[in-house]
Scaffold this motif. Structure first.
Motif, PDB file in Angstrom:
ATOM      1  N   GLN A 243       8.121 -64.469  18.935  1.00  0.00           N
ATOM      2  CA  GLN A 243       9.363 -64.253  18.201  1.00  0.00           C
ATOM      3  C   GLN A 243       9.179 -64.598  16.724  1.00  0.00           C
ATOM      4  O   GLN A 243       9.723 -63.910  15.851  1.00  0.00           O
ATOM      5  N   PHE A 244       8.406 -65.644  16.434  1.00  0.00           N
ATOM      6  CA  PHE A 244       8.096 -65.965  15.035  1.00  0.00           C
ATOM      7  C   PHE A 244       7.383 -64.798  14.370  1.00  0.00           C
ATOM      8  O   PHE A 244       7.687 -64.437  13.221  1.00  0.00           O
ATOM      9  N   ARG A 245       6.438 -64.190  15.075  1.00  0.00           N
ATOM     10  CA  ARG A 245       5.695 -63.068  14.502  1.00  0.00           C
ATOM     11  C   ARG A 245       6.610 -61.868  14.229  1.00  0.00           C
ATOM     12  O   ARG A 245       6.422 -61.146  13.244  1.00  0.00           O
ATOM     13  N   VAL A 246       7.608 -61.658  15.098  1.00  0.00           N
ATOM     14  CA  VAL A 246       8.596 -60.608  14.844  1.00  0.00           C
ATOM     15  C   VAL A 246       9.315 -60.876  13.528  1.00  0.00           C
ATOM     16  O   VAL A 246       9.464 -59.986  12.677  1.00  0.00           O
ATOM     17  N   ILE A 247       9.749 -62.116  13.348  1.00  0.00           N
ATOM     18  CA  ILE A 247      10.485 -62.497  12.133  1.00  0.00           C
ATOM     19  C   ILE A 247       9.576 -62.416  10.911  1.00  0.00           C
ATOM     20  O   ILE A 247       9.973 -61.935   9.844  1.00  0.00           O
ATOM     21  N   GLU A 248       8.331 -62.874  11.065  1.00  0.00           N
ATOM     22  CA  GLU A 248       7.373 -62.844   9.958  1.00  0.00           C
ATOM     23  C   GLU A 248       7.142 -61.417   9.474  1.00  0.00           C
ATOM     24  O   GLU A 248       7.123 -61.154   8.264  1.00  0.00           O
ATOM     25  N   GLN A 249       6.986 -60.481  10.415  1.00  0.00           N
ATOM     26  CA  GLN A 249       6.807 -59.076  10.032  1.00  0.00           C
ATOM     27  C   GLN A 249       8.055 -58.522   9.360  1.00  0.00           C
ATOM     28  O   GLN A 249       7.986 -57.718   8.442  1.00  0.00           O
ATOM     29  N   THR A 250       9.214 -58.966   9.831  1.00  0.00           N
ATOM     30  CA  THR A 250      10.478 -58.468   9.285  1.00  0.00           C
ATOM     31  C   THR A 250      10.706 -58.991   7.871  1.00  0.00           C
ATOM     32  O   THR A 250      11.207 -58.269   7.004  1.00  0.00           O
ATOM     33  N   ILE A 251      10.336 -60.246   7.634  1.00  0.00           N
ATOM     34  CA  ILE A 251      10.447 -60.800   6.279  1.00  0.00           C
ATOM     35  C   ILE A 251       9.556 -60.021   5.321  1.00  0.00           C
ATOM     36  O   ILE A 251       9.935 -59.747   4.174  1.00  0.00           O
ATOM     37  N   ALA A 252       8.368 -59.639   5.790  1.00  0.00           N
ATOM     38  CA  ALA A 252       7.474 -58.729   5.064  1.00  0.00           C
ATOM     39  C   ALA A 252       7.238 -59.131   3.612  1.00  0.00           C
ATOM     40  O   ALA A 252       7.322 -58.313   2.690  1.00  0.00           O
ATOM     41  N   GLY A 253       6.956 -60.422   3.400  1.00  0.00           N
ATOM     42  CA  GLY A 253       6.608 -60.872   2.058  1.00  0.00           C
ATOM     43  C   GLY A 253       7.772 -61.184   1.149  1.00  0.00           C
ATOM     44  O   GLY A 253       7.561 -61.638   0.007  1.00  0.00           O
ATOM     45  N   ARG A 254       8.998 -60.950   1.602  1.00  0.00           N
ATOM     46  CA  ARG A 254      10.160 -61.294   0.763  1.00  0.00           C
ATOM     47  C   ARG A 254      10.281 -62.814   0.650  1.00  0.00           C
ATOM     48  O   ARG A 254      10.045 -63.529   1.623  1.00  0.00           O
ATOM     49  N   PRO A 255      10.660 -63.341  -0.516  1.00  0.00           N
ATOM     50  CA  PRO A 255      10.832 -64.791  -0.662  1.00  0.00           C
ATOM     51  C   PRO A 255      11.883 -65.314   0.316  1.00  0.00           C
ATOM     52  O   PRO A 255      12.884 -64.651   0.587  1.00  0.00           O
ATOM     53  N   SER A 256      11.655 -66.513   0.827  1.00  0.00           N
ATOM     54  CA  SER A 256      12.590 -67.113   1.786  1.00  0.00           C
ATOM     55  C   SER A 256      13.995 -67.225   1.211  1.00  0.00           C
ATOM     56  O   SER A 256      14.985 -67.119   1.939  1.00  0.00           O
ATOM     57  N   SER A 257      14.095 -67.397  -0.120  1.00  0.00           N
ATOM     58  CA  SER A 257      15.407 -67.539  -0.761  1.00  0.00           C
ATOM     59  C   SER A 257      16.239 -66.268  -0.669  1.00  0.00           C
ATOM     60  O   SER A 257      17.466 -66.316  -0.738  1.00  0.00           O
ATOM     61  N   LEU A 258      15.565 -65.114  -0.485  1.00  0.00           N
ATOM     62  CA  LEU A 258      16.281 -63.840  -0.378  1.00  0.00           C
ATOM     63  C   LEU A 258      16.688 -63.532   1.059  1.00  0.00           C
ATOM     64  O   LEU A 258      17.580 -62.706   1.285  1.00  0.00           O
ATOM     65  N   VAL A 259      16.023 -64.159   2.011  1.00  0.00           N
ATOM     66  CA  VAL A 259      16.342 -63.929   3.428  1.00  0.00           C
ATOM     67  C   VAL A 259      16.457 -65.289   4.131  1.00  0.00           C
ATOM     68  O   VAL A 259      15.681 -65.598   5.050  1.00  0.00           O
ATOM     69  N   PRO A 260      17.399 -66.135   3.715  1.00  0.00           N
ATOM     70  CA  PRO A 260      17.471 -67.500   4.251  1.00  0.00           C
ATOM     71  C   PRO A 260      17.702 -67.572   5.758  1.00  0.00           C
ATOM     72  O   PRO A 260      17.188 -68.471   6.416  1.00  0.00           O
ATOM     73  N   ASP A 261      18.466 -66.619   6.297  1.00  0.00           N
ATOM     74  CA  ASP A 261      18.719 -66.637   7.744  1.00  0.00           C
ATOM     75  C   ASP A 261      17.445 -66.353   8.535  1.00  0.00           C
ATOM     76  O   ASP A 261      17.175 -66.988   9.556  1.00  0.00           O
ATOM     77  N   LEU A 262      16.653 -65.399   8.067  1.00  0.00           N
ATOM     78  CA  LEU A 262      15.381 -65.110   8.728  1.00  0.00           C
ATOM     79  C   LEU A 262      14.408 -66.279   8.572  1.00  0.00           C
ATOM     80  O   LEU A 262      13.695 -66.642   9.515  1.00  0.00           O
ATOM     81  N   ALA A 263      14.373 -66.876   7.374  1.00  0.00           N
ATOM     82  CA  ALA A 263      13.480 -68.013   7.136  1.00  0.00           C
ATOM     83  C   ALA A 263      13.847 -69.187   8.034  1.00  0.00           C
ATOM     84  O   ALA A 263      12.965 -69.862   8.591  1.00  0.00           O
ATOM     85  N   SER A 264      15.136 -69.432   8.184  1.00  0.00           N
ATOM     86  CA  SER A 264      15.589 -70.528   9.049  1.00  0.00           C
ATOM     87  C   SER A 264      15.210 -70.266  10.504  1.00  0.00           C
ATOM     88  O   SER A 264      14.763 -71.169  11.221  1.00  0.00           O
ATOM     89  N   GLU A 265      15.372 -69.026  10.932  1.00  0.00           N
ATOM     90  CA  GLU A 265      15.017 -68.671  12.311  1.00  0.00           C
ATOM     91  C   GLU A 265      13.512 -68.780  12.522  1.00  0.00           C
ATOM     92  O   GLU A 265      13.053 -69.214  13.589  1.00  0.00           O
TER      93      GLU A 265
END
Length: 325
Positions: A243-265
């Protein structure tokens, strides 16, 4: 509208018949059926040779060497021809109106890449649904006698509910443009739905479309925690890691500050995976994932968490040495 039904199976001949029966019993029949056998050794081939001859629907049986679920999913996806593809796990079954309702949803929502509903738990009556935070990206719409969950197409910036593939239908051209990631052992279906959610809408009925069984050999739910704590922890670790790998691929290099919900998950899944790897005795994997936490969120929060996980990894790894299962 041409709909292809696909079953992926491996050593579940006793369950496969019920899945196939539920396909034949559909009010809206699929235009064709594909069964992909991932190298079963339990008599599935003999059963399918006989079933293919008496099946009332056009059926193609594909037997291949064992390589895992997602390579098998892709074999079915590549072989499918039509407008929509409906996957059914070999231990699940469709309600009689599943394809009929999916066809109606697809006809009314031409921009949707995923349509469907929910799957029930083993008792047949309880919906398998997520917490409300996974529904925040959906709008609830009341239509006729059913409530719809509708998510407009966009690149995910937060986790969202991915319906069980046995309870939905995918736009075939979109699914072929994405394909399943064959490096996954679990959670690859979620990655597929999240990618499709970037290409089109996701429209779901709050209604049961399929039923699932909890089997002893299930990768996601089949190990008793009290009887085999190490095996259970390994199972949980693999699930959280995937599940972490799913989220990591979805974040796709975007800074954590731009996708805080995904980073938290992502952080939550890393914590779970690290802890459970250590509990299963895999100390190195536990430490490796503990260090990954540093990539998500400010160091003021992630550094203490990393230290806490490393300490826990040492404790659980030592304890695991004295457990037999």
């Amino acid at each position: 509208m041409n709909i292809v039904a696909v079953i992926n199976t491996f050593n579940r001949v006793s369950e496969l018949r019920a899945a196939l029966d539920s396909i034949e019993s559909q009010l809206r029949k699929p235009d064709s059926v594909i069964v992909v056998d991932d190298g079963s050794t339990d008599g599935t081939q003999v059963f399918m040779e006989g079933f293919t001859k008496r099946c009332s629907l056009p059926l193609r049986y594909i037997r291949k060497e064992n390589s895992g679920l997602y390579p098998s999913r892709n074999v079915g996806l590549i072989a499918a021809e039509g407008d929509y593809i409906a996957f059914l796990d070999d231990d699940d079954s469709w309600r009689k109106d599943h394809l009929h309702r999916c066809e109606q949803l697809a006809s009314k929502n031409s921009q949707a890449t995923v349509v469907g509903g929910f799957i029930s738990s083993d008792d047949g009556d309880t919906l398998v649904i997520p917490g409300e935070k996974y529904l925040n990206d959906f709008d609830r719409i009341r239509e006729a006698n059913v409530s719809l969950l509708c998510r407009k197409a966009k690149v995910p910036d937060k986790p969202f509910f991915a319906p069980h593939l046995s309870a939905c239908m995918l736009k075939l051209s979109s699914a072929k443009s994405v394909m399943f990631d064959e490096s996954f052992r679990l959670r690859g279906d979620i990655l597929m739905v999240w990618k499709l959610g970037a290409l089109g809408d996701v429209v779901l009925e709050e209604k049961v479309h399929a039923d699932t069984k909890i089997l002893p050999e299930s990768l996601s739910s089949g190990i008793d925690q009290d009887a085999c704590p190490k095996k259970f922890s390994k199972q949980r670790a693999v699930a959280s890691h995937c599940q972490f790998r799913v989220i990591e691929q979805t974040i796709a290099g975007r800074p954590s500050s731009l996708v805080p919900d995904l980073a938290s998950e992502a952080t939550s899944e890393l914590c779970s995976a690290s802890t459970h790897y250590a509990k299963s005795g895999e100390f190195v994997n536990g430490l490796t994932l503990a260090f990954k936490v540093l990539a998500f969120g400010p160091l003021s929060r992630s550094l203490p968490l990393c230290a806490k996980l490393m300490t826990a990894a040492v404790f659980y790894a030592v304890r695991a040495r004295f457990q037999n299962c």
